[in-house]
Design an enzyme around this catalytic site. Sequence first.
Site, PDB file in Angstrom:
ATOM      1  N   ARG A   1     -42.761  31.617 -25.676  1.00 59.54           N
ATOM      2  CA  ARG A   1     -42.769  32.753 -24.748  1.00 59.54           C
ATOM      3  C   ARG A   1     -43.795  32.464 -23.660  1.00 59.54           C
ATOM      4  O   ARG A   1     -44.925  32.051 -23.979  1.00 59.54           O
ATOM      5  CB  ARG A   1     -43.208  34.061 -25.427  1.00 59.54           C
ATOM      6  CG  ARG A   1     -42.383  34.497 -26.590  1.00 59.54           C
ATOM      7  CD  ARG A   1     -40.980  34.902 -26.262  1.00 59.54           C
ATOM      8  NE  ARG A   1     -40.859  36.037 -25.365  1.00 59.54           N
ATOM      9  CZ  ARG A   1     -39.710  36.420 -24.807  1.00 59.54           C
ATOM     10  NH1 ARG A   1     -38.622  35.727 -25.022  1.00 59.54           N
ATOM     11  NH2 ARG A   1     -39.658  37.478 -24.037  1.00 59.54           N
TER      12      ARG A   1
ATOM     13  N   ASN B   1     -46.680  21.396 -35.832  1.00 65.39           N
ATOM     14  CA  ASN B   1     -48.059  21.332 -35.313  1.00 65.39           C
ATOM     15  C   ASN B   1     -48.945  22.352 -36.022  1.00 65.39           C
ATOM     16  O   ASN B   1     -50.125  22.078 -36.277  1.00 65.39           O
ATOM     17  CB  ASN B   1     -48.080  21.570 -33.807  1.00 65.39           C
ATOM     18  CG  ASN B   1     -47.792  20.304 -33.042  1.00 65.39           C
ATOM     19  OD1 ASN B   1     -48.603  19.387 -33.008  1.00 65.39           O
ATOM     20  ND2 ASN B   1     -46.609  20.227 -32.448  1.00 65.39           N
TER      21      ASN B   1
ATOM     22  N   HIS C   1     -48.584  20.282 -25.244  1.00 68.18           N
ATOM     23  CA  HIS C   1     -47.374  20.052 -24.446  1.00 68.18           C
ATOM     24  C   HIS C   1     -46.945  18.592 -24.629  1.00 68.18           C
ATOM     25  O   HIS C   1     -47.787  17.688 -24.577  1.00 68.18           O
ATOM     26  CB  HIS C   1     -47.668  20.338 -22.966  1.00 68.18           C
ATOM     27  CG  HIS C   1     -46.466  20.151 -22.096  1.00 68.18           C
ATOM     28  ND1 HIS C   1     -45.439  21.068 -22.049  1.00 68.18           N
ATOM     29  CD2 HIS C   1     -46.114  19.130 -21.276  1.00 68.18           C
ATOM     30  CE1 HIS C   1     -44.505  20.628 -21.218  1.00 68.18           C
ATOM     31  NE2 HIS C   1     -44.895  19.457 -20.738  1.00 68.18           N
TER      32      HIS C   1
ATOM     33  N   ALA D   1     -47.799  11.765 -32.733  1.00 67.54           N
ATOM     34  CA  ALA D   1     -49.072  11.731 -31.984  1.00 67.54           C
ATOM     35  C   ALA D   1     -49.644  13.138 -31.833  1.00 67.54           C
ATOM     36  O   ALA D   1     -50.864  13.349 -31.920  1.00 67.54           O
ATOM     37  CB  ALA D   1     -48.851  11.090 -30.616  1.00 67.54           C
TER      38      ALA D   1
ATOM     39  N   GLU E   1     -50.502  29.644 -14.645  1.00 61.64           N
ATOM     40  CA  GLU E   1     -49.362  28.829 -14.213  1.00 61.64           C
ATOM     41  C   GLU E   1     -48.927  27.914 -15.358  1.00 61.64           C
ATOM     42  O   GLU E   1     -49.788  27.252 -15.976  1.00 61.64           O
ATOM     43  CB  GLU E   1     -49.770  27.995 -12.989  1.00 61.64           C
ATOM     44  CG  GLU E   1     -48.600  27.470 -12.211  1.00 61.64           C
ATOM     45  CD  GLU E   1     -49.060  26.540 -11.095  1.00 61.64           C
ATOM     46  OE1 GLU E   1     -48.355  25.571 -10.824  1.00 61.64           O
ATOM     47  OE2 GLU E   1     -50.148  26.797 -10.529  1.00 61.64           O
TER      48      GLU E   1
HETATM   49  C1  GRF Z   1     -43.865  20.439 -29.898  1.00 61.22           C
HETATM   50  O1  GRF Z   1     -43.221  19.313 -29.384  1.00 61.22           O
HETATM   51  C2  GRF Z   1     -44.892  20.953 -28.927  1.00 61.22           C
HETATM   52  O2  GRF Z   1     -45.459  19.938 -28.142  1.00 61.22           O
HETATM   53  C3  GRF Z   1     -44.075  21.868 -28.053  1.00 61.22           C
HETATM   54  O3  GRF Z   1     -43.163  22.466 -28.915  1.00 61.22           O
HETATM   55  C4  GRF Z   1     -42.932  21.623 -30.041  1.00 61.22           C
HETATM   56  C5  GRF Z   1     -43.245  22.455 -31.254  1.00 61.22           C
HETATM   57  O4  GRF Z   1     -42.917  21.784 -32.445  1.00 61.22           O
HETATM   58  N1  GRF Z   1     -44.953  22.787 -27.355  1.00 61.22           N
HETATM   59  P1  GRF Z   1     -43.445  22.340 -33.829  1.00 61.22           P
HETATM   60  O5  GRF Z   1     -42.892  23.759 -33.975  1.00 61.22           O
HETATM   61  O6  GRF Z   1     -44.930  22.307 -33.815  1.00 61.22           O
HETATM   62  O7  GRF Z   1     -42.853  21.428 -34.876  1.00 61.22           O
END
Ligand code: GRF
Length: 213
Positions: free
Chosen positions: A90, A13, A108, A172, A142
């Site tokens: 974390r 990401n 998420h 996606a 939260e």
């Molecule tokens: C992704 O699935 C994201 O939604 C989740 O942790 C994963 C991270 O993957 N929070 P990357 O390190 O971005 O490949």
Amino acid sequence: MRTAILISGRGSNADALLSMLTQDNTPGVASLLVSNRPDAGGLALGDKYGVPAVIVDHTDYDTRDAFEDALHDVLKEYEIELVCLAGFMRLLNADFVNRWRDRLVNIHPSLLPAYKGLETHARAIEDGARIAGCTVHFVRPEMDTGPIIGQAAVPVLQDDTPESLAARTLAAEHQLYPYCVRLIAEKRVRVKEKRVLIDECPIPNGILMMPSA
Ligand code: GRF
């Protein structure tokens, strides 16, 4: 808008975000990549995109507060205006989250508020969900809550495994996250109580349906 990306792992990401943020025509600026783990594969993205990559190793600090203070200091040093959590594993204390309120976003891998926490894909398959997806949201203390900026849906197929659903969802995520961050950088995103309002938000002209007609 000077943007930092926080990672703990492979950083796919972060790659998608940096790719968008280092284009000439975006109002966002890729200013910093931070990992809490020295062995995170995603740290190599610093070189790939010419962005400073800093390690703030949580194991160097006695308490979560001390770690988060160090993190905060680094973000301030680089004059960061927007923080994107991208696989940052974390939990963050309320103090930190409140200091960055409405300037801290997360992705998420579920359609929140469904499937907060871990193992989202396995749980969706087990429950027989037909549609899964991912969510980009402002962070609140939260876990996995906060005003939702955007969501993308993917189908759950009959022969899906958690891995195959995760791969479809991740593709996606790579579309959704840069799109949402671009909207923020363009200053089109406002938080109103628990909701996000987007100026000139495209109006969808259909419905998402699975099985599709
Ligand atoms: C992704 O699935 C994201 O939604 C989740 O942790 C994963 C991270 O993957 N929070 P990357 O390190 O971005 O490949």
